[in-house]
Design a protein around this motif. Structure first.
Motif, PDB file in Angstrom:
ATOM      1  N   SER A 288     153.912  12.423  13.303  1.00 37.14           N
ATOM      2  CA  SER A 288     152.667  13.161  13.074  1.00 37.14           C
ATOM      3  C   SER A 288     152.536  14.256  14.120  1.00 37.14           C
ATOM      4  CB  SER A 288     151.467  12.213  13.140  1.00 37.14           C
ATOM      5  OG  SER A 288     151.143  11.978  14.487  1.00 37.14           O
ATOM      6  N   ILE A 289     151.580  15.155  13.891  1.00 30.50           N
ATOM      7  CA  ILE A 289     151.488  16.318  14.781  1.00 30.50           C
ATOM      8  C   ILE A 289     150.996  15.948  16.174  1.00 30.50           C
ATOM      9  CG2 ILE A 289     151.210  18.034  12.967  1.00 30.50           C
ATOM     10  CD1 ILE A 289     148.249  17.961  13.391  1.00 30.50           C
ATOM     11  N   ASP A 290     150.381  14.783  16.316  1.00 32.67           N
ATOM     12  CA  ASP A 290     149.902  14.419  17.661  1.00 32.67           C
ATOM     13  C   ASP A 290     150.764  13.344  18.326  1.00 32.67           C
ATOM     14  OD1 ASP A 290     148.999  12.693  15.790  1.00 32.67           O
ATOM     15  OD2 ASP A 290     147.149  12.176  16.842  1.00 32.67           O
ATOM     16  N   ASP A 291     152.039  13.233  17.932  1.00 37.09           N
ATOM     17  CA  ASP A 291     152.945  12.301  18.607  1.00 37.09           C
ATOM     18  C   ASP A 291     153.038  12.611  20.095  1.00 37.09           C
ATOM     19  OD1 ASP A 291     153.528  11.088  16.261  1.00 37.09           O
ATOM     20  OD2 ASP A 291     155.694  11.438  16.334  1.00 37.09           O
ATOM     21  N   ARG A 292     153.115  11.551  20.882  1.00 38.18           N
ATOM     22  CA  ARG A 292     153.338  11.697  22.322  1.00 38.18           C
ATOM     23  C   ARG A 292     154.580  10.912  22.692  1.00 38.18           C
ATOM     24  NH1 ARG A 292     147.882  12.595  25.019  1.00 38.18           N
ATOM     25  NH2 ARG A 292     146.470  12.833  23.264  1.00 38.18           N
ATOM     26  N   ALA A 293     155.135  11.193  23.854  1.00 39.58           N
ATOM     27  CA  ALA A 293     156.300  10.424  24.312  1.00 39.58           C
ATOM     28  C   ALA A 293     156.363  10.467  25.830  1.00 39.58           C
ATOM     29  CB  ALA A 293     157.581  11.005  23.717  1.00 39.58           C
ATOM     30  N   PRO A 294     156.941   9.407  26.421  1.00 37.55           N
ATOM     31  CA  PRO A 294     157.206   9.470  27.861  1.00 37.55           C
ATOM     32  C   PRO A 294     158.309  10.500  28.105  1.00 37.55           C
ATOM     33  CG  PRO A 294     157.747   7.284  26.941  1.00 37.55           C
ATOM     34  CD  PRO A 294     157.422   8.182  25.796  1.00 37.55           C
ATOM     35  N   VAL A 295     158.370  11.051  29.316  1.00 32.07           N
ATOM     36  CA  VAL A 295     159.421  12.054  29.564  1.00 32.07           C
ATOM     37  C   VAL A 295     159.950  12.008  31.000  1.00 32.07           C
ATOM     38  CG1 VAL A 295     157.805  13.936  30.176  1.00 32.07           C
ATOM     39  CG2 VAL A 295     160.041  14.488  29.205  1.00 32.07           C
ATOM     40  N   PHE A 296     161.265  12.144  31.101  1.00 32.85           N
ATOM     41  CA  PHE A 296     161.955  12.381  32.371  1.00 32.85           C
ATOM     42  C   PHE A 296     162.781  13.636  32.115  1.00 32.85           C
ATOM     43  CE2 PHE A 296     161.053   7.917  32.065  1.00 32.85           C
ATOM     44  CZ  PHE A 296     160.716   7.520  33.347  1.00 32.85           C
ATOM     45  N   ILE A 297     162.504  14.709  32.828  1.00 33.03           N
ATOM     46  CA  ILE A 297     163.100  16.003  32.476  1.00 33.03           C
ATOM     47  C   ILE A 297     163.462  16.791  33.729  1.00 33.03           C
ATOM     48  CG2 ILE A 297     160.741  16.947  32.139  1.00 33.03           C
ATOM     49  CD1 ILE A 297     161.888  18.869  30.048  1.00 33.03           C
ATOM     50  N   GLY A 298     164.690  17.345  33.736  1.00 37.08           N
ATOM     51  CA  GLY A 298     165.137  18.137  34.883  1.00 37.08           C
ATOM     52  C   GLY A 298     166.634  18.004  35.078  1.00 37.08           C
ATOM     53  N   CYS A 299     167.053  17.834  36.334  1.00 33.80           N
ATOM     54  CA  CYS A 299     168.487  17.739  36.651  1.00 33.80           C
ATOM     55  C   CYS A 299     169.130  16.587  35.878  1.00 33.80           C
ATOM     56  CB  CYS A 299     168.685  17.497  38.135  1.00 33.80           C
ATOM     57  SG  CYS A 299     168.208  18.878  39.162  1.00 33.80           S
ATOM     58  N   LYS A 300     170.289  16.859  35.315  1.00 38.86           N
ATOM     59  CA  LYS A 300     170.994  15.905  34.445  1.00 38.86           C
ATOM     60  C   LYS A 300     171.214  14.541  35.100  1.00 38.86           C
ATOM     61  CE  LYS A 300     174.015  17.478  30.877  1.00 38.86           C
ATOM     62  NZ  LYS A 300     174.993  18.455  30.515  1.00 38.86           N
ATOM     63  N   ASP A 301     171.760  14.547  36.304  1.00 34.00           N
ATOM     64  CA  ASP A 301     172.103  13.259  36.943  1.00 34.00           C
ATOM     65  C   ASP A 301     170.841  12.484  37.305  1.00 34.00           C
ATOM     66  OD1 ASP A 301     174.632  14.122  36.623  1.00 34.00           O
ATOM     67  OD2 ASP A 301     175.064  14.459  38.751  1.00 34.00           O
ATOM     68  N   ASP A 302     169.782  13.201  37.662  1.00 35.66           N
ATOM     69  CA  ASP A 302     168.520  12.528  38.001  1.00 35.66           C
ATOM     70  C   ASP A 302     167.892  11.888  36.763  1.00 35.66           C
ATOM     71  OD1 ASP A 302     168.841  13.311  40.605  1.00 35.66           O
ATOM     72  OD2 ASP A 302     167.602  15.101  40.419  1.00 35.66           O
ATOM     73  N   VAL A 303     168.011  12.556  35.633  1.00 37.08           N
ATOM     74  CA  VAL A 303     167.488  11.993  34.378  1.00 37.08           C
ATOM     75  C   VAL A 303     168.315  10.759  33.996  1.00 37.08           C
ATOM     76  CG1 VAL A 303     167.160  12.443  31.901  1.00 37.08           C
ATOM     77  CG2 VAL A 303     166.546  14.201  33.566  1.00 37.08           C
ATOM     78  N   LYS A 304     169.619  10.860  34.188  1.00 43.56           N
ATOM     79  CA  LYS A 304     170.516   9.735  33.868  1.00 43.56           C
ATOM     80  C   LYS A 304     170.147   8.513  34.714  1.00 43.56           C
ATOM     81  CE  LYS A 304     175.399   9.351  33.069  1.00 43.56           C
ATOM     82  NZ  LYS A 304     176.648   9.862  33.623  1.00 43.56           N
ATOM     83  N   LYS A 305     169.880   8.764  35.989  1.00 36.12           N
ATOM     84  CA  LYS A 305     169.492   7.658  36.889  1.00 36.12           C
ATOM     85  C   LYS A 305     168.201   7.002  36.383  1.00 36.12           C
ATOM     86  CE  LYS A 305     171.188   6.088  40.512  1.00 36.12           C
ATOM     87  NZ  LYS A 305     172.305   6.791  41.073  1.00 36.12           N
ATOM     88  N   ALA A 306     167.236   7.839  35.997  1.00 33.84           N
ATOM     89  CA  ALA A 306     165.966   7.302  35.482  1.00 33.84           C
ATOM     90  C   ALA A 306     166.234   6.430  34.257  1.00 33.84           C
ATOM     91  CB  ALA A 306     165.024   8.459  35.118  1.00 33.84           C
ATOM     92  N   GLU A 307     167.120   6.898  33.387  1.00 25.64           N
ATOM     93  CA  GLU A 307     167.453   6.109  32.177  1.00 25.64           C
ATOM     94  C   GLU A 307     168.048   4.756  32.548  1.00 25.64           C
ATOM     95  OE1 GLU A 307     169.965   8.936  30.116  1.00 25.64           O
ATOM     96  OE2 GLU A 307     168.416   9.257  28.592  1.00 25.64           O
ATOM     97  N   GLU A 308     168.871   4.752  33.601  1.00 26.33           N
ATOM     98  CA  GLU A 308     169.484   3.478  34.029  1.00 26.33           C
ATOM     99  C   GLU A 308     168.418   2.489  34.482  1.00 26.33           C
ATOM    100  OE1 GLU A 308     173.496   5.795  35.468  1.00 26.33           O
ATOM    101  OE2 GLU A 308     172.406   4.623  36.982  1.00 26.33           O
ATOM    102  N   PHE A 309     167.464   2.996  35.263  1.00 28.08           N
ATOM    103  CA  PHE A 309     166.378   2.113  35.744  1.00 28.08           C
ATOM    104  C   PHE A 309     165.527   1.606  34.574  1.00 28.08           C
ATOM    105  CE2 PHE A 309     167.312   3.817  39.958  1.00 28.08           C
ATOM    106  CZ  PHE A 309     167.090   2.713  40.762  1.00 28.08           C
ATOM    107  N   VAL A 310     165.223   2.498  33.645  1.00 29.96           N
ATOM    108  CA  VAL A 310     164.376   2.097  32.497  1.00 29.96           C
ATOM    109  C   VAL A 310     165.121   1.084  31.628  1.00 29.96           C
ATOM    110  CG1 VAL A 310     163.227   2.914  30.385  1.00 29.96           C
ATOM    111  CG2 VAL A 310     163.037   4.241  32.498  1.00 29.96           C
ATOM    112  N   ARG A 311     166.422   1.338  31.421  1.00 31.40           N
ATOM    113  CA  ARG A 311     167.216   0.403  30.601  1.00 31.40           C
ATOM    114  C   ARG A 311     167.231  -0.983  31.246  1.00 31.40           C
ATOM    115  NH1 ARG A 311     172.291   2.608  30.749  1.00 31.40           N
ATOM    116  NH2 ARG A 311     171.464   4.429  29.730  1.00 31.40           N
TER     117      ARG A 311
END
Ligand code: FDP
Length: 314
Positions: A288-311
């Motif tokens: 829908s037009i008002d969908d929201r989502a969490p976000v980690f955005i920026g340097c590639k390796d830093d985002v990857k690290k965040a994904e590891e912690f979340v996983r």
């Protein structure tokens, strides 16, 4: 592809229209981007002189609108609906997709004035724009053909991409946008973090991630405005912004269509990454037009690290 300078080098005195022409962009897309750039001149003026009182209406999300939101929305909507190149459009301030012209080649979703809670304290705010070909605005962000933002700070800057790198323009004293940085690139990792949301509501994964950033000497640099915070990552070429899933709010705060998709497109174009923590932002299919989502955005390796912690920890 026509002349784009190598990362780090810049050709000056090139205005936005000429830049788009040199990239041999589609005429209608050039027109659309230039219309938005022109509209932003009126928004700048409204910010400088505008009425900061409440307009007495509220948007789809139940927030009070400042008069400036309403004004900026009107300015953009008017420009876009008369441009002749827009099929449909959707503003963060309205509840529905507006069908403009069956002849229009592009559709536009925009947040006319993001960060409006910062206006009264004179902090930086911005306009965010997402562009698709055709009339469908409810599709994955990877299908965008262009995205841009305009940052109203001490200087007014415009950053755009049509899928051929990310380019920055500065508004000069004649209110023209001239090229200041071409083919902007983000490093693989950095030492800056911008954490949105209330920390005591962070999940274990995000909390552990933040601690690891602190232990590794990352400095907190957060303005509270999505556009200036993303622009910091973009122009310093380093850093990570996040507004994560919270214990009481698994979808976070930021809106997919108006905020996350266009910024994810721009950051990826500059060599960075954008993820919900589990999935690439640009691969999300909006319901829908008002969908929201969490976000980690920026340097590639830093985002990857965040994904590891979340996983690992959620
Ligand atoms: P705002 O509510 O002032 O319009 O999504 C809008 C936004 O600001 C972003 O610009 C900013 O990153 C975020 O919300 C800040 O959220 P919090 O109010 O939860 O701190």
């Amino acid at each position: 592809m026509a002349a784009i300078a190598k990362p780090g080098s810049t050709r000056l005195q090139i205005d936005l229209r000429r830049h788009l022409r040199e990239l041999e962009e589609d005429r209608d897309l050039t027109r659309l981007i230039c219309e938005i750039a022109d509209a932003s001149k009126y928004i700048v003026n409204s910010i400088r002189t505008g009425d900061l009182g409440l307009a007495g209406t509220s948007n789809l999300y139940g927030e009070d609108q400042l008069a400036l939101d309403v004004l900026s929305d009107r300015i953009l909507r008017k420009r876009l609906s008369h441009s002749g190149v827009v099929a449909s459009m959707l503003s963060e301030e309205t509840a529905e997709i507006l069908q403009i012209s069956p002849d229009g080649k592009y559709s536009v979703a925009f947040d006319p004035l993001d960060g409006s809670s910062l206006v009264d304290v004179n902090l930086a705010v911005g306009t965010i724009v997402s562009i698709y070909e055709g009339s469908n605005l409810l599709q994955a962000g990877r299908n965008q053909v262009a995205a841009m933002y305009i940052l109203y700070g001490p200087r007014t800057t415009l950053v755009y991409s049509t899928g051929r790198g990310v380019h920055e323009f500065n508004m000069n004293h004649l209110m023209e946008y001239t090229l200041t940085a071409e083919n902007v690139q983000i490093q693989p990792s950095g030492k800056i973090y911008s954490p949105g949301g209330q920390r005591n509501l962070y999940t274990e994964g995000t909390e552990k991630y933040v601690r690891s950033l602190e232990e590794n000497g990352y400095k907190l640099r957060y303005s509270g405005g999505f556009v200036p915070d993303i622009n910091q990552v973009m122009m310093k070429g380093t850093g990570i912004f996040f507004y994560p899933h919270l214990r009481n709010n698994p979808q976070g705060k930021l809106r997919l269509l108006f905020e996350l998709n266009p910024m994810a497109y721009l950051i990826e174009q500059a060599g960075g990454a954008a993820s919900t923590g589990r999935k690439r932002i640009l691969d999300l299919n909006p319901q829908s037009i008002d969908d929201r989502a969490p976000v980690f955005i920026g340097c590639k390796d830093d985002v990857k690290k965040a994904e590891e912690f979340v996983r690992q920890f959620g």
